[in-house]
Enzyme design. Structure first.
Site, short mmCIF file in Angstrom:
data_model
loop_
_atom_site.label_atom_id
_atom_site.label_comp_id
_atom_site.label_asym_id
_atom_site.label_seq_id
_atom_site.Cartn_x
_atom_site.Cartn_y
_atom_site.Cartn_z
N TYR A 108 41.22 -35.02 53.81
CA TYR A 108 42.17 -34.02 53.24
C TYR A 108 43.28 -33.54 54.23
CZ TYR A 108 38.30 -32.88 50.28
OH TYR A 108 37.15 -32.79 49.34
N HIS A 146 41.38 -34.94 40.22
CA HIS A 146 40.20 -34.78 41.15
C HIS A 146 38.72 -34.28 40.37
CE1 HIS A 146 39.68 -33.33 45.38
NE2 HIS A 146 38.50 -32.98 44.94
#
Length: 378
Positions: A129, A275
């Site tokens: 991330y 996502h």
């Protein structure tokens, strides 16, 4: 009604898992419209049936970023996999390895990189991330490189967490969450024995190695929330591109302009993805976003796609819409929760069989033969 193996595994996972875990993996953001459209839009893609073409010799193998895959499928990163089965990341990686496809480890896995990498013969992928703590990012990249990770999957569609209301309702977050999770675990004794007791430690393995102390679910929510970085821009990724010498994939692209930016940036691949409907509700499903992105950058960069893929038929649909390789997420998570490594292996075998049927009846002998010509034109 039986719709697919993934549907069966989903229902079995719902019964086996404590609700906070099932809904964490199963849910999406806001009212979950994008989550639903990911599945329904992809299911609505009509394939063009062709017959009498001698389809006795099919080849599902493909090349991607210097690797040979037995079929154009990889396992997407899923956080907290080790809570769905005992040492779940290890079991999932083994199943992918035996099948000859990549496994992508999540930043927020239960098992650390060093526990999983030695269990498989092919290099795994690692997902990272964008985080405020650049020290953690550098540390985990160094560990990934030392463990032989081949490909970095950089997730860019999470500068802030999505509004996932199911998590609060189910006990993953919200008032008295820890107590609610404890009660739910007690009411699911098979999971409590196999994973809750025998699957310890239940911490964020990669984060714990960096912080030097155990981390639990409360730390997962708090640490991630404090470390998401809404200020990130393309220029902030340059040090990662310079540091990481292997292939780098940018995950979370939905717009052709962003896909072009990824090409200019020097990424080796992108994942067309929303996502799994877990971030911004109301955006395009991947099936609807993919064709325009393929028109913009196909052939210039490796093109992967995820979100809504539940069957081998869905994989073929995504390939026909323009993807080079397809990532599976929830489909393998359900199978892992039910059957561990054997469950994931069974699901992947079924995906392959479904692909073979679809390829035979669309006249595609190789993966390269699957194209827009495989679709019924409106």
């Amino acid at each position: 009604m039986i719709i697919s193996a993934s549907t069966d595994y989903r229902e079995a996972a719902r019964r086996r898992l404590p609700p906070f875990l099932f809904h964490y993996g199963d849910g999406g953001a806001y009212a979950e419209y994008t989550l639903q459209h990911n599945v329904s839009d992809l299911a609505g893609v009509a394939l063009r049936q062709r017959v009498l073409n001698d389809m006795s010799q099919l080849d599902l193998s493909t090349r991607l970023l210097g690797e040979t895959l037995s079929m154009p499928v990889a396992l997407a990163p899923v956080g907290l996999t080790g809570m769905y089965a005992r040492r779940g990341e290890v079991q999932t990686a083994r199943a992918a390895d035996r099948k000859g496809i990549p496994y992508t480890m999540s930043t927020v896995s239960v098992c650390p990189i060093e526990e999983v990498a030695p269990e498989i013969s092919r290099p795994m992928w690692f997902q990272l991330y964008v985080l405020k703590d650049r020290g953690f990012m550098k540390s985990v990249l160094e560990r990934a490189r030392a463990a032989g990770v081949s490909t970095l999957v950089f997730t860019v569609d999470m500068p802030v967490p999505g509004a996932r209301y199911r998590d609060a309702h189910a006990g993953m977050s919200g008032p008295y969450a820890a107590l609610r999770r404890y009660v739910q675990a007690a009411l699911h004794p098979r999971w409590a024995w196999d994973v809750g007791l025998r699957g310890r430690p239940h911490d964020l393995g990669n984060v714990s190695r960096y912080l030097g102390k155990p981390t639990g679910l409360e730390d997962y929510i708090g640490w991630l929330g404090a470390n998401f970085d809404p200020s990130i821009s393309w220029k902030d990724l340059q040090w990662i591109r310079d540091f990481w010498q292997g292939p780098m994939i940018i995950k979370g692209i939905l717009d052709p302009d962003d896909a072009r930016e990824a090409v200019r940036f020097g990424a080796d691949g992108i994942v067309v993805s929303n996502h799994g409907g877990r971030q911004l509700d109301g955006v395009l499903s991947t099936a609807r976003a993919l064709p325009a992105i393929a028109d913009a950058v196909k052939g210039q960069i490796a093109l992967l796609a995820d979100s809504g893929v539940r069957t081998g038929l869905d994989v073929v649909r995504m390939l026909a819409l323009g993807a080079d390789t397809v990532l599976l997420g929830r489909a393998w998570l359900y199978a892992l929760a039910v059957g561990g490594q054997a469950g994931v292996a069974n699901l992947l075998d079924l995906i392959e069989k479904e692909m073979r049927v679809a390829m035979t009846l669309t006249g595609a002998r190789t993966i390269a033969d699957i194209s827009r010509d495989s679709l019924v034109r409106a």
